[in-house]
Each structure stands twice: as structure tokens, then as C-alpha cells.
Design a protein around this motif. Structure first.
Motif, PDB file in Angstrom:
ATOM      1  N   PRO A 120       0.822  -1.212   0.000  1.00  0.00           N
ATOM      2  CA  PRO A 120       0.000   0.000   0.000  1.00  0.00           C
ATOM      3  C   PRO A 120       0.858   1.265   0.000  1.00  0.00           C
ATOM      4  CG  PRO A 120      -0.770  -1.574   1.660  1.00  0.00           C
ATOM      5  CD  PRO A 120       0.535  -2.094   1.159  1.00  0.00           C
ATOM      6  N   VAL A 121       0.281   2.347  -0.478  1.00  0.00           N
ATOM      7  CA  VAL A 121       1.027   3.603  -0.585  1.00  0.00           C
ATOM      8  C   VAL A 121       1.544   4.059   0.770  1.00  0.00           C
ATOM      9  CG1 VAL A 121       0.836   6.028  -1.257  1.00  0.00           C
ATOM     10  CG2 VAL A 121      -0.284   4.278  -2.630  1.00  0.00           C
ATOM     11  N   ASP A 122       0.809   3.771   1.834  1.00  0.00           N
ATOM     12  CA  ASP A 122       1.213   4.248   3.150  1.00  0.00           C
ATOM     13  C   ASP A 122       2.143   3.286   3.887  1.00  0.00           C
ATOM     14  OD1 ASP A 122      -0.613   2.249   3.604  1.00  0.00           O
ATOM     15  OD2 ASP A 122      -1.882   3.389   4.985  1.00  0.00           O
ATOM     16  N   CYS A 126       7.833  -0.508   2.415  1.00  0.00           N
ATOM     17  CA  CYS A 126       7.832  -0.609   0.952  1.00  0.00           C
ATOM     18  C   CYS A 126       8.384   0.664   0.324  1.00  0.00           C
ATOM     19  CB  CYS A 126       6.413  -0.874   0.439  1.00  0.00           C
ATOM     20  SG  CYS A 126       5.853  -2.594   0.615  1.00  0.00           S
ATOM     21  N   ALA A 127       8.036   1.819   0.892  1.00  0.00           N
ATOM     22  CA  ALA A 127       8.534   3.085   0.369  1.00  0.00           C
ATOM     23  C   ALA A 127      10.047   3.170   0.494  1.00  0.00           C
ATOM     24  CB  ALA A 127       7.874   4.247   1.107  1.00  0.00           C
ATOM     25  N   GLU A 130      11.626   0.811  -2.082  1.00  0.00           N
ATOM     26  CA  GLU A 130      11.486   1.347  -3.434  1.00  0.00           C
ATOM     27  C   GLU A 130      12.476   2.480  -3.672  1.00  0.00           C
ATOM     28  OE1 GLU A 130       9.553   1.694  -7.259  1.00  0.00           O
ATOM     29  OE2 GLU A 130       9.902   0.128  -5.777  1.00  0.00           O
ATOM     30  N   ALA A 161       3.217  -2.460  -9.424  1.00  0.00           N
ATOM     31  CA  ALA A 161       2.551  -1.801  -8.297  1.00  0.00           C
ATOM     32  C   ALA A 161       1.762  -0.602  -8.816  1.00  0.00           C
ATOM     33  CB  ALA A 161       3.570  -1.381  -7.246  1.00  0.00           C
ATOM     34  N   HIS A 163      -1.055   0.631  -8.183  1.00  0.00           N
ATOM     35  CA  HIS A 163      -1.796   1.412  -7.183  1.00  0.00           C
ATOM     36  C   HIS A 163      -0.922   2.470  -6.517  1.00  0.00           C
ATOM     37  CE1 HIS A 163       0.112  -2.039  -5.285  1.00  0.00           C
ATOM     38  NE2 HIS A 163       0.197  -1.318  -4.181  1.00  0.00           N
ATOM     39  N   ARG A 164       0.384   2.399  -6.721  1.00  0.00           N
ATOM     40  CA  ARG A 164       1.300   3.362  -6.102  1.00  0.00           C
ATOM     41  C   ARG A 164       1.566   4.560  -7.022  1.00  0.00           C
ATOM     42  NH1 ARG A 164       3.883   1.351  -1.585  1.00  0.00           N
ATOM     43  NH2 ARG A 164       5.532   2.916  -1.809  1.00  0.00           N
ATOM     44  N   ARG A 165       1.001   4.556  -8.231  1.00  0.00           N
ATOM     45  CA  ARG A 165       1.190   5.655  -9.185  1.00  0.00           C
ATOM     46  C   ARG A 165      -0.160   6.166  -9.660  1.00  0.00           C
ATOM     47  NH1 ARG A 165       5.403   2.660  -8.327  1.00  0.00           N
ATOM     48  NH2 ARG A 165       7.469   3.397  -8.940  1.00  0.00           N
TER      49      ARG A 165
END
Length: 262
Positions: A120-122, A126-127, A130, A161, A163-165
Motif C-alpha cells: 500500500p502507498v502508506d 515498501c517506500a 522502493e 505496483a 496502485h502506487r502511481r
């Protein structure tokens, strides 16, 4: 993992050349062609279409299989995940960028449980993963990774991914991927025009383009031209009293891969 195996692995990677190149074990196709499975241009159905996924992922997988062979490990075996974790924990530049990416597909995020970097973006973990991924490109370019390879890497990461863009970003890279696979790289201006046409609802028409020249040769939309003129006029109005224009953020260093243009 046995301590002796870890020590043997660390001794081998210590002798590797820094920033070994990736995605060069498979010859690029001579041209784009329809996918026999999904019917779109081959690669555009990534990663949902199995044929498109195998076509794209082979450039990553062959480098990973080479690393497995060097470590005397079997694909899908008990030691593959442990190797993936070691690769991701290693200093940036120890392994080809393809191996870093493949390792991320094999490791689940400790926070969200999804594929590392694709949660998920939050998800902070993962952030972080990346962001660390792209440090390879900026340090190694242009000697170990070309602009075409960087774009191919970005396209795969975006489509794994989506959903992250933003949706327009995802659609633009999906349109471009078949042409990136054969080594054709559009300019930043061409990508921006493609994105503008996607925003304007023209994805279906763009998907009918069968050559890079046709796709990249799109005319600039009138509203994009107006926005550009307004931006240039504003830049002129923002000059300081001495007559020197206010400086934009510094461009990337000469020779570095450009930031994701979409």
C-alpha cells in the motif's frame, strides 16, 4: 541459514565487480508483435498476461538464475528466499539491478505482507525499499545501466505496483513497454505528449499504434501548448529586479538518467 553458507556467500560477492550490468543475457526482439495470449502488443499485458510476463521477466530471471547457480542453489528451493534477503541487505552495487528487483519479488514486506516495494502507498517499509532500489541507477549510470535499461526497469516496477502511481502514469508506461523491450527510448517531450493524450482520454487510440515512431510522433495538444506558453510567460514575469530569471531546481547531472518523466 547455516553460518558456513553465509560466509561462503559473502566471500564470493566481495570479489564481484561493482555495479555489474543486468538484462543483457537475452537478445532484444527485432520488433514489436502481437501477444498470442492477450492480443495486445507483446509485453503490454504485464504482469497479468502470462505470455507478456514471461517475455518481460526473462531479462531479470536469467540474471537471477546465474546468481543461483553461482551459489549452488535451486530455483524455488529453501535457500532462494534467504539469498534474496542477503542480496537486499548487501551494499548497493554488489549485484546486477535485475537481481535486486527479482529479490524484491521474492521477499514479502515485514510491515504489510505484500511483495516488497509493491505494498500500500502508506507502507513505510515498501517506500524505503522502493527508494533504495533507484540508488543503483543514479550511481551506476551510464557505465553499468543505459537510459533504455533504466526506462525498462521503471516500466516494470510501475506495472507491478500500479496502485502506487497515478493512473495516467501507469497507462503511459503500459503503452511504452513493448517499445522499450526492443530498445527504443522516447524523449521526455514525447513521453509528456503521450501522457497528455492519455489524460485527454485517448488511450484506446494510442494502443492502436504499432510503431514507436507513430506513438512518439503525436502532435502536442492545444491545451498543452497554451499551458506551456503561460508557464514561459510566468517565468519571464518572475525575473528578479536585476533582470536575472529565477532559477529552476538544478537539472540532473550530465549523463545521469532522467527522473521518471511521467
Amino acid at each position: 541459514m547455516p553460518r558456513g553458507w553465509v560466509c561462503a556467500y559473502l566471500s564470493r560477492v566481495a570479489d564481484h565487480q561493482p555495479f555489474p550490468p543486468g538484462a543483457r543475457r537475452v537478445a532484444r526482439p527485432a520488433g514489436v508483435s502481437p501477444c498470442p495470449s492477450c492480443g495486445d502488443l507483446a509485453g503490454r499485458g504485464y504482469p497479468e498476461c502470462r505470455f507478456c510476463a514471461e517475455l518481460v521477466d526473462q531479462y531479470w530471471l536469467l540474471d537471477w538464475q546465474e546468481l543461483l547457480a553461482a551459489e549452488k542453489l535451486a530455483e524455488g528451493g529453501a535457500g532462494e528466499r534467504e539469498l534474496a534477503e542477503l542480496v537486499l541487505a548487501d551494499e548497493v552495487g554488489r549485484h546486477p539491478w535485475t537481481c535486486t528487483d527479482w529479490a524484491m519479488t521474492l521477499v514479502s514486506c515485514s510491515h504489510c505482507g505484500k511483495e516488497l516495494g509493491a505494498g500500500p502507498v502508506d507502507c513505510v517499509r515498501c517506500a524505503m525499499a522502493e527508494a533504495l532500489r533507484w540508488s543503483w541507477d543514479h550511481v551506476a549510470f551510464p557505465d553499468a545501466i543505459t537510459a533504455e535499461e533504466h526506462a525498462l526497469r521503471v516500466a516494470r516496477a510501475v506495472l507491478r505496483a500500479p496502485h502506487r502511481r497515478r493512473p495516467t502514469v501507469v497507462r503511459a508506461w503500459r503503452l511504452l513497454l513493448p517499445f522499450l523491450l526492443i530498445g527504443e527510448l522516447p524523449t521526455v517531450g514525447q513521453v509528456q505528449r503521450i501522457r497528455a493524450h492519455v489524460i485527454a482520454g485517448g488511450y484506446a487510440d494510442l494502443a492502436l499504434c504499432t510503431t514507436h515512431v507513430e506513438l512518439a510522433g503525436l502532435p502536442e495538444l492545444p491545451w498543452r501548448r497554451s499551458a506551456r506558453v503561460e508557464h514561459q510567460a510566468k517565468a519571464q514575469r518572475d525575473q528578479d529586479p536585476a533582470g536575472h530569471p529565477l532559477q529552476d531546481p538544478a537539472d540532473p547531472r550530465a549523463g545521469e538518467p532522467a527522473a521518471d518523466p511521467v
